[in-house]
Write a protein that holds these residues in place. Structure first.
Motif, PDB file in Angstrom:
ATOM      1  N   ARG A  58      11.676  15.603  -0.505  1.00  0.00           N
ATOM      2  CA  ARG A  58      12.267  16.265  -1.675  1.00  0.00           C
ATOM      3  C   ARG A  58      11.739  15.652  -2.973  1.00  0.00           C
ATOM      4  O   ARG A  58      11.499  16.369  -3.945  1.00  0.00           O
ATOM      5  N   ASP A  59      11.563  14.333  -2.965  1.00  0.00           N
ATOM      6  CA  ASP A  59      11.112  13.654  -4.183  1.00  0.00           C
ATOM      7  C   ASP A  59       9.618  13.817  -4.435  1.00  0.00           C
ATOM      8  O   ASP A  59       9.172  13.891  -5.580  1.00  0.00           O
ATOM      9  N   GLY A  60       8.837  13.849  -3.336  1.00  0.00           N
ATOM     10  CA  GLY A  60       7.384  13.802  -3.488  1.00  0.00           C
ATOM     11  C   GLY A  60       6.648  15.079  -3.213  1.00  0.00           C
ATOM     12  O   GLY A  60       5.446  15.168  -3.465  1.00  0.00           O
ATOM     13  N   GLY A  61       7.326  16.072  -2.672  1.00  0.00           N
ATOM     14  CA  GLY A  61       6.670  17.344  -2.404  1.00  0.00           C
ATOM     15  C   GLY A  61       5.521  17.200  -1.427  1.00  0.00           C
ATOM     16  O   GLY A  61       5.584  16.460  -0.444  1.00  0.00           O
ATOM     17  N   GLU A  62       4.426  17.903  -1.722  1.00  0.00           N
ATOM     18  CA  GLU A  62       3.270  17.943  -0.827  1.00  0.00           C
ATOM     19  C   GLU A  62       2.654  16.562  -0.613  1.00  0.00           C
ATOM     20  O   GLU A  62       2.091  16.273   0.444  1.00  0.00           O
ATOM     21  N   TYR A  63       2.760  15.705  -1.615  1.00  0.00           N
ATOM     22  CA  TYR A  63       2.117  14.387  -1.541  1.00  0.00           C
ATOM     23  C   TYR A  63       3.142  13.264  -1.355  1.00  0.00           C
ATOM     24  O   TYR A  63       2.954  12.143  -1.813  1.00  0.00           O
ATOM     25  N   ALA A  64       4.216  13.577  -0.673  1.00  0.00           N
ATOM     26  CA  ALA A  64       5.263  12.575  -0.453  1.00  0.00           C
ATOM     27  C   ALA A  64       4.732  11.418   0.374  1.00  0.00           C
ATOM     28  O   ALA A  64       3.983  11.615   1.339  1.00  0.00           O
ATOM     29  N   PRO A  65       5.094  10.175   0.015  1.00  0.00           N
ATOM     30  CA  PRO A  65       4.702   9.029   0.841  1.00  0.00           C
ATOM     31  C   PRO A  65       5.396   9.071   2.188  1.00  0.00           C
ATOM     32  O   PRO A  65       6.448   9.703   2.337  1.00  0.00           O
ATOM     33  N   ARG A  66       4.809   8.397   3.162  1.00  0.00           N
ATOM     34  CA  ARG A  66       5.332   8.407   4.519  1.00  0.00           C
ATOM     35  C   ARG A  66       6.059   7.103   4.831  1.00  0.00           C
ATOM     36  O   ARG A  66       5.786   6.066   4.228  1.00  0.00           O
ATOM     37  N   GLU A  72       0.847  -1.174   0.000  1.00  0.00           N
ATOM     38  CA  GLU A  72       0.000   0.000   0.000  1.00  0.00           C
ATOM     39  C   GLU A  72       0.891   1.236   0.000  1.00  0.00           C
ATOM     40  O   GLU A  72       2.091   1.139  -0.083  1.00  0.00           O
ATOM     41  N   ARG A  73       0.312   2.419   0.124  1.00  0.00           N
ATOM     42  CA  ARG A  73       1.108   3.648   0.140  1.00  0.00           C
ATOM     43  C   ARG A  73       2.018   3.656   1.363  1.00  0.00           C
ATOM     44  O   ARG A  73       1.644   3.226   2.443  1.00  0.00           O
ATOM     45  N   GLY A  74       3.220   4.158   1.198  1.00  0.00           N
ATOM     46  CA  GLY A  74       4.138   4.258   2.314  1.00  0.00           C
ATOM     47  C   GLY A  74       5.345   3.357   2.143  1.00  0.00           C
ATOM     48  O   GLY A  74       5.456   2.582   1.188  1.00  0.00           O
ATOM     49  N   ASP A 134      18.412   9.748  13.095  1.00  0.00           N
ATOM     50  CA  ASP A 134      18.649  10.560  11.901  1.00  0.00           C
ATOM     51  C   ASP A 134      18.600   9.731  10.624  1.00  0.00           C
ATOM     52  O   ASP A 134      18.393  10.278   9.543  1.00  0.00           O
ATOM     53  N   GLN A 135      18.786   8.427  10.713  1.00  0.00           N
ATOM     54  CA  GLN A 135      18.558   7.585   9.529  1.00  0.00           C
ATOM     55  C   GLN A 135      17.123   7.742   9.036  1.00  0.00           C
ATOM     56  O   GLN A 135      16.860   7.843   7.830  1.00  0.00           O
ATOM     57  N   VAL A 136      16.191   7.768   9.986  1.00  0.00           N
ATOM     58  CA  VAL A 136      14.775   7.943   9.634  1.00  0.00           C
ATOM     59  C   VAL A 136      14.529   9.365   9.132  1.00  0.00           C
ATOM     60  O   VAL A 136      13.831   9.573   8.131  1.00  0.00           O
ATOM     61  N   TYR A 137      15.128  10.345   9.792  1.00  0.00           N
ATOM     62  CA  TYR A 137      14.910  11.724   9.383  1.00  0.00           C
ATOM     63  C   TYR A 137      15.504  11.997   7.998  1.00  0.00           C
ATOM     64  O   TYR A 137      14.915  12.730   7.192  1.00  0.00           O
ATOM     65  N   GLN A 138      16.667  11.405   7.709  1.00  0.00           N
ATOM     66  CA  GLN A 138      17.245  11.571   6.370  1.00  0.00           C
ATOM     67  C   GLN A 138      16.345  10.946   5.309  1.00  0.00           C
ATOM     68  O   GLN A 138      16.180  11.497   4.213  1.00  0.00           O
ATOM     69  N   ILE A 162      13.653   4.608  19.784  1.00  0.00           N
ATOM     70  CA  ILE A 162      12.246   4.264  19.585  1.00  0.00           C
ATOM     71  C   ILE A 162      11.341   5.244  20.316  1.00  0.00           C
ATOM     72  O   ILE A 162      10.301   5.676  19.801  1.00  0.00           O
ATOM     73  N   GLU A 163      11.736   5.635  21.533  1.00  0.00           N
ATOM     74  CA  GLU A 163      10.965   6.619  22.291  1.00  0.00           C
ATOM     75  C   GLU A 163      10.855   7.924  21.507  1.00  0.00           C
ATOM     76  O   GLU A 163       9.781   8.549  21.446  1.00  0.00           O
ATOM     77  N   LEU A 164      11.955   8.357  20.883  1.00  0.00           N
ATOM     78  CA  LEU A 164      11.942   9.594  20.111  1.00  0.00           C
ATOM     79  C   LEU A 164      11.129   9.448  18.831  1.00  0.00           C
ATOM     80  O   LEU A 164      10.369  10.350  18.453  1.00  0.00           O
ATOM     81  N   LEU A 165      11.271   8.329  18.150  1.00  0.00           N
ATOM     82  CA  LEU A 165      10.587   8.131  16.870  1.00  0.00           C
ATOM     83  C   LEU A 165       9.082   7.987  17.025  1.00  0.00           C
ATOM     84  O   LEU A 165       8.329   8.247  16.082  1.00  0.00           O
ATOM     85  N   THR A 166       8.619   7.562  18.197  1.00  0.00           N
ATOM     86  CA  THR A 166       7.185   7.387  18.416  1.00  0.00           C
ATOM     87  C   THR A 166       6.549   8.603  19.080  1.00  0.00           C
ATOM     88  O   THR A 166       5.324   8.631  19.261  1.00  0.00           O
ATOM     89  N   ASP A 167       7.333   9.601  19.424  1.00  0.00           N
ATOM     90  CA  ASP A 167       6.775  10.801  20.033  1.00  0.00           C
ATOM     91  C   ASP A 167       5.908  11.536  19.005  1.00  0.00           C
ATOM     92  O   ASP A 167       6.339  11.750  17.866  1.00  0.00           O
ATOM     93  N   PRO A 168       4.690  11.939  19.385  1.00  0.00           N
ATOM     94  CA  PRO A 168       3.821  12.621  18.405  1.00  0.00           C
ATOM     95  C   PRO A 168       4.374  13.952  17.923  1.00  0.00           C
ATOM     96  O   PRO A 168       3.971  14.429  16.855  1.00  0.00           O
ATOM     97  N   ASP A 169       5.294  14.561  18.670  1.00  0.00           N
ATOM     98  CA  ASP A 169       5.924  15.804  18.208  1.00  0.00           C
ATOM     99  C   ASP A 169       7.162  15.538  17.360  1.00  0.00           C
ATOM    100  O   ASP A 169       7.831  16.490  16.921  1.00  0.00           O
ATOM    101  N   GLY A 170       7.495  14.271  17.145  1.00  0.00           N
ATOM    102  CA  GLY A 170       8.627  13.912  16.306  1.00  0.00           C
ATOM    103  C   GLY A 170       8.148  13.221  15.040  1.00  0.00           C
ATOM    104  O   GLY A 170       7.277  13.712  14.327  1.00  0.00           O
ATOM    105  N   ALA A 171       8.696  12.034  14.779  1.00  0.00           N
ATOM    106  CA  ALA A 171       8.273  11.285  13.592  1.00  0.00           C
ATOM    107  C   ALA A 171       6.856  10.759  13.736  1.00  0.00           C
ATOM    108  O   ALA A 171       6.179  10.489  12.740  1.00  0.00           O
ATOM    109  N   GLY A 172       6.388  10.582  14.985  1.00  0.00           N
ATOM    110  CA  GLY A 172       5.007  10.164  15.211  1.00  0.00           C
ATOM    111  C   GLY A 172       4.693   8.764  14.722  1.00  0.00           C
ATOM    112  O   GLY A 172       3.549   8.474  14.372  1.00  0.00           O
ATOM    113  N   LEU A 173       5.684   7.883  14.708  1.00  0.00           N
ATOM    114  CA  LEU A 173       5.450   6.513  14.247  1.00  0.00           C
ATOM    115  C   LEU A 173       4.698   5.725  15.313  1.00  0.00           C
ATOM    116  O   LEU A 173       4.859   5.952  16.517  1.00  0.00           O
ATOM    117  N   ALA A 174       3.883   4.772  14.875  1.00  0.00           N
ATOM    118  CA  ALA A 174       3.159   3.911  15.805  1.00  0.00           C
ATOM    119  C   ALA A 174       4.092   2.813  16.296  1.00  0.00           C
ATOM    120  O   ALA A 174       4.741   2.137  15.490  1.00  0.00           O
TER     121      ALA A 174
END
Length: 383
Positions: free
Chosen positions: A167-175, A118-120, A156-160, A198-210
């Motif tokens: 950069r590739d997808g603009g406004e509709y970039a996949p997540r 699926e998308r993502g 930062d691997q995730v943030y990069q 994991i604590e940082l990546l799941t923070d809703p003010d960060g990457a917000g991953l489940a």
């Protein structure tokens, strides 16, 4: 019998030189650091900084527009926002991308972006430079073990990757929707940094991953699996175990960690992990031609794990020059799968992804990929 040691020591520790990288701190750590180094800052300043660091992923204090200029200047003098450098992005025919990232001390690591059905995307994240373990089918083992990654180097691997998709997808970039700690290194050997990442990546003010979409893999570091079992984290994220054999004799040879903690000890540790109401424990099983792919292996596998709420991911070996193994035929893989299902196992075959650029399971060794893979150099800085 292999002469490889079960666990290697690092060539060096995590670099501590220079000002601290604020992306290395969790919320409490960031608040404590600000209290000690930014005298008079209001209580909400830590929340502001956290959102700039992990939500907007800025690399310069001057970009923090709602932080007073005087505070920005003090922060710039006392702390770092350094990010990983992007050495190259390799593109596979199937849409998989491999990011080659360079640390501040010049070490290279790899992370892989895999398109979902699926998308993502699912991102395969590294936790060490090289690997402390010596699994003979894995190309990363050929790199030796340089050091653990710091928390900021993991996130930062995730943030990069997020920046690349934006950069590739603009406004509709996949997540990025899923994270698997199955890249370079043994994640549970770098327990504290992986946990904080994991604590940082799941923070809703960060990457917000489940958290339910994050999986930690282990090759059999039993004490760390037992630690994980007693950690609240075990109720949130998934666990995958790299099993790859049904007898100790074969696993000793393929995965020398088994000489420290054998299959019985490993499975006892797995059984101590609290059951997850939505997820199964995953057993990764790399199929090696003539080594662990017989009908008898299926019968032993069912006897070993049949009582565990689990699924089996069958991974036909992805060839590389660092291992003496071959991939079973398609017919052999199909028979192994059919026999697993007939024995009542929840089994699937994982289709190789990105093998033309050295990005498939077991292939991460800083290789450039095959000529069919497109390589683009990308040294641009993050936004």
């Amino acid at each position: 019998m292999s002469q490889l040691v079960a666990i290697r020591g690092p060539a060096r520790g995590i670099p501590k030189e220079g000002p601290p990288n604020l992306r290395d701190l969790d919320r409490d750590g960031l608040a404590a650091w600000l209290g000690a180094h930014l005298e008079g800052a209001p209580r909400h300043r830590a929340g502001q900084l956290f959102r700039w660091l992990h939500g907007r992923r800025v690399s310069d204090f001057s970009a923090m527009s709602d932080v007073p200029a005087a505070d920005r200047a003090r922060l710039a003098a006392r702390a770092s926002l350094r990010r990983l450098d992007v050495g190259a992005v390799l593109h596979a025919r199937d849409g998989t991308r491999k990011l080659r990232l360079v640390t501040a001390d010049g070490q290279s690591i790899e992370s892989v972006l895999i398109p979902n059905d699926e998308r993502g995307y699912t991102q395969c994240v590294s936790s060490q430079v090289g690997c402390a373990l010596t699994c003979r089918f894995c190309a990363t083992a050929s790199l030796g073990f340089q050091r653990n990654l710091a928390t900021w180097e993991i996130v930062d691997q995730v943030y990069q990757a997020q920046d690349l998709l934006a950069r590739d997808g603009g406004e509709y970039a996949p997540r990025i929707t899923n994270i698997v700690f199955m890249g370079m290194g043994e994640p549970l050997h770098n327990y504290n940094q992986v946990r904080r990442a994991i604590e940082l990546l799941t923070d809703p003010d960060g990457a917000g991953l489940a958290a339910r979409r994050i999986t930690i893999s282990s090759s059999g570091l039993v004490p760390a699996i037992e630690r994980f079992a007693g950690d609240p984290l075990a109720k949130e994220v998934g666990l995958a175990i790299s099993l790859n054999a049904t007898t100790d004799a074969v696993r000793d040879e393929v995965m020398p960690i088994n000489t420290r903690w054998n299959i019985a000890a490993l499975l006892a540790a797995v059984r101590s992990v609290p059951p997850h109401r939505r997820r199964y424990v995953t057993f990764e099983y790399v199929l090696l031609a003539g080594v662990n792919d017989s009908d008898d292996d299926v019968r032993r596998l069912a006897a070993l794990v049949g009582d565990i709420r689990c699924q089996i991911n069958l991974i036909p070996f992805n060839p590389h020059p660092h291992a003496p193994y071959g991939r079973p035929s398609a017919a052999r893989v199909r028979r192994f799968l059919d026999l697993c299902r007939a024995a009542g196992l929840r089994a699937y075959v994982r289709t190789p992804r990105g093998d033309d650029i050295g990005a498939a399971c077991g292939q991460l060794a800083l290789s450039g990929g095959q000529p069919s893979g497109h390589v683009s150099s990308d040294m641009s800085s993050a936004p």
